[in-house]
Design a protein around this motif. Structure first.
Motif, PDB file in Angstrom:
ATOM      1  N   ASN A  86       0.852  -1.184   0.000  1.00 33.49           N
ATOM      2  CA  ASN A  86       0.000   0.000   0.000  1.00 33.49           C
ATOM      3  C   ASN A  86       0.889   1.236   0.000  1.00 33.49           C
ATOM      4  OD1 ASN A  86       0.423   0.928   2.911  1.00 33.49           O
ATOM      5  ND2 ASN A  86      -0.334  -1.166   3.242  1.00 33.49           N
ATOM      6  N   ALA A  87       0.297   2.392  -0.187  1.00 35.33           N
ATOM      7  CA  ALA A  87       1.037   3.656  -0.196  1.00 35.33           C
ATOM      8  C   ALA A  87       0.802   4.374   1.120  1.00 35.33           C
ATOM      9  CB  ALA A  87       0.592   4.530  -1.365  1.00 35.33           C
ATOM     10  N   GLY A  88       1.904   4.806   1.754  1.00 38.81           N
ATOM     11  CA  GLY A  88       1.788   5.477   3.038  1.00 38.81           C
ATOM     12  C   GLY A  88       2.417   6.856   3.011  1.00 38.81           C
ATOM     13  N   ALA A  89       1.969   7.709   3.939  1.00 40.01           N
ATOM     14  CA  ALA A  89       2.519   9.061   4.070  1.00 40.01           C
ATOM     15  C   ALA A  89       2.478   9.472   5.526  1.00 40.01           C
ATOM     16  CB  ALA A  89       1.726  10.060   3.225  1.00 40.01           C
ATOM     17  N   ALA A  90       3.429  10.319   5.902  1.00 39.68           N
ATOM     18  CA  ALA A  90       3.449  10.917   7.237  1.00 39.68           C
ATOM     19  C   ALA A  90       2.716  12.249   7.149  1.00 39.68           C
ATOM     20  CB  ALA A  90       4.877  11.110   7.732  1.00 39.68           C
ATOM     21  N   ALA A  91       1.480  12.269   7.609  1.00 40.94           N
ATOM     22  CA  ALA A  91       0.630  13.447   7.450  1.00 40.94           C
ATOM     23  C   ALA A  91       0.710  14.344   8.684  1.00 40.94           C
ATOM     24  CB  ALA A  91      -0.820  13.035   7.211  1.00 40.94           C
ATOM     25  N   ARG A  92       0.736  15.649   8.443  1.00 37.66           N
ATOM     26  CA  ARG A  92       0.672  16.618   9.528  1.00 37.66           C
ATOM     27  C   ARG A  92      -0.765  16.757  10.011  1.00 37.66           C
ATOM     28  NH1 ARG A  92       4.229  18.374   5.725  1.00 37.66           N
ATOM     29  NH2 ARG A  92       6.339  18.910   6.444  1.00 37.66           N
ATOM     30  N   THR A  93      -0.927  17.262  11.211  1.00 42.33           N
ATOM     31  CA  THR A  93      -2.264  17.503  11.757  1.00 42.33           C
ATOM     32  C   THR A  93      -2.756  18.881  11.321  1.00 42.33           C
ATOM     33  OG1 THR A  93      -1.302  18.379  13.795  1.00 42.33           O
ATOM     34  CG2 THR A  93      -1.836  16.038  13.763  1.00 42.33           C
ATOM     35  N   GLY A  94      -4.034  19.151  11.582  1.00 42.44           N
ATOM     36  CA  GLY A  94      -4.581  20.483  11.339  1.00 42.44           C
ATOM     37  C   GLY A  94      -5.425  20.583  10.087  1.00 42.44           C
ATOM     38  N   ALA A  95      -5.865  21.810   9.830  1.00 47.07           N
ATOM     39  CA  ALA A  95      -6.756  22.100   8.711  1.00 47.07           C
ATOM     40  C   ALA A  95      -6.031  21.935   7.375  1.00 47.07           C
ATOM     41  CB  ALA A  95      -7.301  23.524   8.834  1.00 47.07           C
ATOM     42  N   LEU A  96      -6.813  21.939   6.294  1.00 45.93           N
ATOM     43  CA  LEU A  96      -6.264  21.751   4.958  1.00 45.93           C
ATOM     44  C   LEU A  96      -5.357  22.916   4.587  1.00 45.93           C
ATOM     45  CD1 LEU A  96      -6.127  20.293   2.223  1.00 45.93           C
ATOM     46  CD2 LEU A  96      -8.190  21.550   1.553  1.00 45.93           C
ATOM     47  N   ARG A 128      -6.629   4.138   5.545  1.00 47.25           N
ATOM     48  CA  ARG A 128      -6.463   3.789   6.962  1.00 47.25           C
ATOM     49  C   ARG A 128      -5.734   4.942   7.654  1.00 47.25           C
ATOM     50  NH1 ARG A 128      -2.463   1.713  10.367  1.00 47.25           N
ATOM     51  NH2 ARG A 128      -3.147   0.165  11.916  1.00 47.25           N
ATOM     52  N   SER A 129      -6.305   5.445   8.742  1.00 46.68           N
ATOM     53  CA  SER A 129      -5.714   6.541   9.510  1.00 46.68           C
ATOM     54  C   SER A 129      -5.526   6.121  10.957  1.00 46.68           C
ATOM     55  CB  SER A 129      -6.608   7.787   9.468  1.00 46.68           C
ATOM     56  OG  SER A 129      -6.480   8.477   8.263  1.00 46.68           O
ATOM     57  N   THR A 130      -4.341   6.427  11.507  1.00 44.16           N
ATOM     58  CA  THR A 130      -4.109   6.215  12.935  1.00 44.16           C
ATOM     59  C   THR A 130      -4.694   7.392  13.712  1.00 44.16           C
ATOM     60  OG1 THR A 130      -1.973   7.340  12.943  1.00 44.16           O
ATOM     61  CG2 THR A 130      -1.983   4.984  12.380  1.00 44.16           C
ATOM     62  N   ALA A 131      -4.477   7.410  15.029  1.00 40.82           N
ATOM     63  CA  ALA A 131      -5.104   8.419  15.884  1.00 40.82           C
ATOM     64  C   ALA A 131      -4.732   9.848  15.499  1.00 40.82           C
ATOM     65  CB  ALA A 131      -4.735   8.160  17.346  1.00 40.82           C
ATOM     66  N   THR A 132      -3.489  10.056  14.998  1.00 40.64           N
ATOM     67  CA  THR A 132      -3.056  11.420  14.649  1.00 40.64           C
ATOM     68  C   THR A 132      -3.187  11.717  13.159  1.00 40.64           C
ATOM     69  OG1 THR A 132      -0.763  10.690  14.321  1.00 40.64           O
ATOM     70  CG2 THR A 132      -1.399  11.413  16.551  1.00 40.64           C
ATOM     71  N   ALA A 133      -3.708  10.786  12.398  1.00 40.49           N
ATOM     72  CA  ALA A 133      -3.732  10.902  10.937  1.00 40.49           C
ATOM     73  C   ALA A 133      -4.967  11.665  10.465  1.00 40.49           C
ATOM     74  CB  ALA A 133      -3.687   9.509  10.315  1.00 40.49           C
ATOM     75  N   PRO A 134      -5.047  11.942   9.149  1.00 39.19           N
ATOM     76  CA  PRO A 134      -6.170  12.720   8.616  1.00 39.19           C
ATOM     77  C   PRO A 134      -7.536  12.117   8.950  1.00 39.19           C
ATOM     78  CG  PRO A 134      -4.444  12.584   6.981  1.00 39.19           C
ATOM     79  CD  PRO A 134      -4.033  11.680   8.094  1.00 39.19           C
ATOM     80  N   GLY A 193       8.391  11.515  10.223  1.00 37.53           N
ATOM     81  CA  GLY A 193       8.999  10.334   9.623  1.00 37.53           C
ATOM     82  C   GLY A 193       8.280   9.036   9.922  1.00 37.53           C
ATOM     83  N   THR A 194       7.046   9.118  10.358  1.00 42.21           N
ATOM     84  CA  THR A 194       6.255   7.911  10.644  1.00 42.21           C
ATOM     85  C   THR A 194       4.963   7.967   9.843  1.00 42.21           C
ATOM     86  OG1 THR A 194       7.131   7.760  12.899  1.00 42.21           O
ATOM     87  CG2 THR A 194       5.088   6.558  12.418  1.00 42.21           C
ATOM     88  N   ALA A 195       4.744   6.964   8.989  1.00 43.93           N
ATOM     89  CA  ALA A 195       3.540   6.932   8.162  1.00 43.93           C
ATOM     90  C   ALA A 195       2.323   6.680   9.041  1.00 43.93           C
ATOM     91  CB  ALA A 195       3.652   5.862   7.094  1.00 43.93           C
TER      92      ALA A 195
END
Length: 560
Positions: A86-96, A128-134, A193-195
């Motif tokens: 699958n494709a993963g990314a380390a996403a920042r929190t907050g608004a778009l 799939r999003s973890t607790a801090t993900a989008p 640095g964590t997807a």
């Protein structure tokens, strides 16, 4: 005929002009499953679509560095999951945030062949999003510099895979167009640095057809094209401006400019293609960051080419000063008035308040200068019980139209007292550019200065005053003293007499202990006590001090 139509793969479409024949490939699927064998693949996993070039999927705005493809947390639970890479990314929190170092995204590019156009009509993908993900996504395209949604949706941040599908889309491109799936609205502290966000089984529905030349430029919409409207009066300071067109638009080049009519001076330029101008569908919106003046005439110009449609046909523009002009609202000359107070005026039997609350008719602020104060005074003699300086930093707190005024800890209000509140003129002012001052609140204000004409309240008498207490017992023992609230042991002139046996049937002990050993006193009333004892021992108030009240038979006034 039916067999012929069934096998016909190039449907006949009547073009909007001239009944020309147009060939198309309808409802083709483009998909990526990111590979089922090492090291994975970002290339399309579906068959090629005629006259369309499809790119690999890449990641962008990654929070740190992560490998895009992995088998970590393989897809599951939704229909058709591939359960491999699958494709993963380390996403920042907050608004778009679509700019650099903003919201993470996955992107792909669709390039139709020369003379062709591609229409994206549907998209689906597992995510799939973890607790801090989008917790939300937005599909956007380079057709309008990623400034408007093509599709949106929400994502559950429970680390569980789910399929997301958007249909009924109509994104048409005649040249290479990049699409991005942005992830945003995450919360918490996302690790660098964590997807924390993954997608899989990305699928598009596209149609490739002959491009029909669009030579019609956008014009202003027939209904409500401008906001505020041309020649509008009473426009609020800080209002947003918008122009709505006859078709979807995108940014051309140049500025939308706001001018002051009296001298044709430039108030502010709004550059298209930047955050200063938001384009959504057929509407462009922009908001001045420079404060406008009250009761002042302004106009807006949009040069030709600043706004274009998807085929780059330019809007002719708003190019005369009388085409979009307006007048701002007159200056605010109304001072704030009181709507309500707490404690409520004329209230009685309330606990001594530690703060006062005033609700005004509009948003207010404390005075920026001066020595205006809020006073709490006694009704009985007009003496000051507490005073609070309005502009002393940190004393009075404001939330919108509500002011909270603390009673200083060094001068708390007392029990059993009637008070009234006064507020000096200018202690508060509204938040308009005029800073209209509150006229104040006197002991008895005259209408129509305030809804509250006077502010009085009376506190309750001393709480916990015990007038009698009864408890049957057989003996009296020494214990830690426990006295009612508001009571204390006291000597002096309050004479307390000790009794032996039942009250009223036994001659009282003649020991007078008032001036020597003291008794129990509360709220200026002196009390005596008596007890029942099987040994006939006399107990005086010294014994009582070491005895809990639960062991006293009767507590009553000595005069009774």
């Amino acid at each position: 005929m039916n067999s012929f139509l069934k096998n016909l793969q190039l449907p006949l479409v009547l073009a909007a002009t001239g009944l020309a024949m147009v060939t198309s490939t309808l409802g083709q699927t483009v998909s990526w499953n990111f590979g089922t064998a090492a090291p994975g693949s970002a290339a399309p996993s579906s068959s090629a679509v005629s006259n369309l070039t499809v790119s690999d999927v890449t990641q962008g705005n990654n929070n740190g560095t992560t490998a895009m493809l992995s088998t970590t947390s393989a897809s599951s639970t939704y229909p058709g999951f591939s359960a491999s890479y699958n494709a993963g990314a380390a996403a920042r929190t907050g608004a778009l945030v679509t700019g650099a170092s903003g919201s993470a995204y996955f992107e792909f590019t669709l390039t139709p062949a020369s003379g062709k156009q591609v229409t994206l009509s549907a998209i689906s993908f597992g995510t799939r999003s973890t607790a801090t993900a989008p917790q939300a996504y937005s599909l956007r395209s380079s057709l309008n510099s990623f400034g408007a949604d093509v599709a949106t949706g929400t994502i559950s941040n429970t680390s569980v895979w789910a399929i997301k599908t958007n249909t009924g889309l109509s994104s048409v491109a005649t040249a290479a167009t990049t699409y991005r799936i942005y992830g945003y609205n995450g919360a918490g502290n996302a690790a660098t640095g964590t997807a924390n966000w993954r997608i899989d089984d990305l699928s598009l529905t596209v149609t490739v057809a002959d491009a029909s030349a669009d030579t019609t430029p956008p014009v202003l919409a027939i209904t409500s094209p401008l906001s505020p409207s041309d020649n509008a009066n009473g426009v609020s300071i800080g209002t947003a401006f918008s122009a709505t067109f006859s078709e979807n638009i995108t940014a051309g080049s140049g500025n939308i400019t706001l001018y002051k009519t009296s001298d044709n001076s430039v108030i502010q330029n709004f550059a298209v293609g930047t955050s200063a101008v938001t384009i959504s569908g057929s509407t462009a919106t922009f908001t001045p960051t420079v404060p406008l003046l009250n009761f002042t005439d302004y106009y807006i110009l949009i040069p030709s080419g600043v706004i274009v449609d998807g085929a780059t046909n330019p809007f002719a523009g708003v190019i005369v000063t009388t085409a979009w002009n307006f007048t701002t609202i007159p200056a605010d000359t109304s001072a704030p008035t009181i709507v309500s107070v707490a404690p409520v005026t004329a209230s009685t039997n309330i606990a001594p308040p530690t703060s006062l609350t005033v609700t005004f008719s509009e948003n207010v602020q404390v005075a920026s200068s001066g020595t205006a104060k809020v006073y709490v005074k006694k009704v009985s003699d007009d003496s000051t019980a507490a005073e609070i300086e309005a502009n002393l930093f940190g004393q009075i707190t404001i939330s919108g139209a509500v002011a909270t005024i603390p009673i200083p800890a060094l001068t708390p209000l007392d029990y059993g007292v009637a008070y009234y509140v006064t507020i000096d003129m200018g202690a508060f002012e509204d938040v308009s550019s005029s800073n209209n001052a509150f006229v104040g609140l006197s002991k008895y204000s005259d209408s129509p200065t305030n809804t509250v004409l006077s502010w009085t309240f009376t506190t309750v008498d001393v709480p916990g005053l015990v007038t009698s207490y009864a408890q049957t017992f057989s003996g009296l023992t020494t214990a830690t003293p426990t006295l009612p609230a508001g009571w204390s042991t006291s000597g002096g002139a309050g004479y307390v007499t000790t009794y032996r046996g039942d009250w009223g049937t036994t001659t009282p002990d003649t020991v007078n202990i008032g001036a020597t050993l003291g008794g129990i006193k509360g709220n200026a009333s002196v009390f005596g006590y008596h007890h029942t004892s099987s040994t006939g021992t006399t107990y005086n108030s010294t014994t009582l001090v070491g005895t809990p009240l639960s062991q006293i038979l009767t507590l009553r006034n000595t005069t009774g």
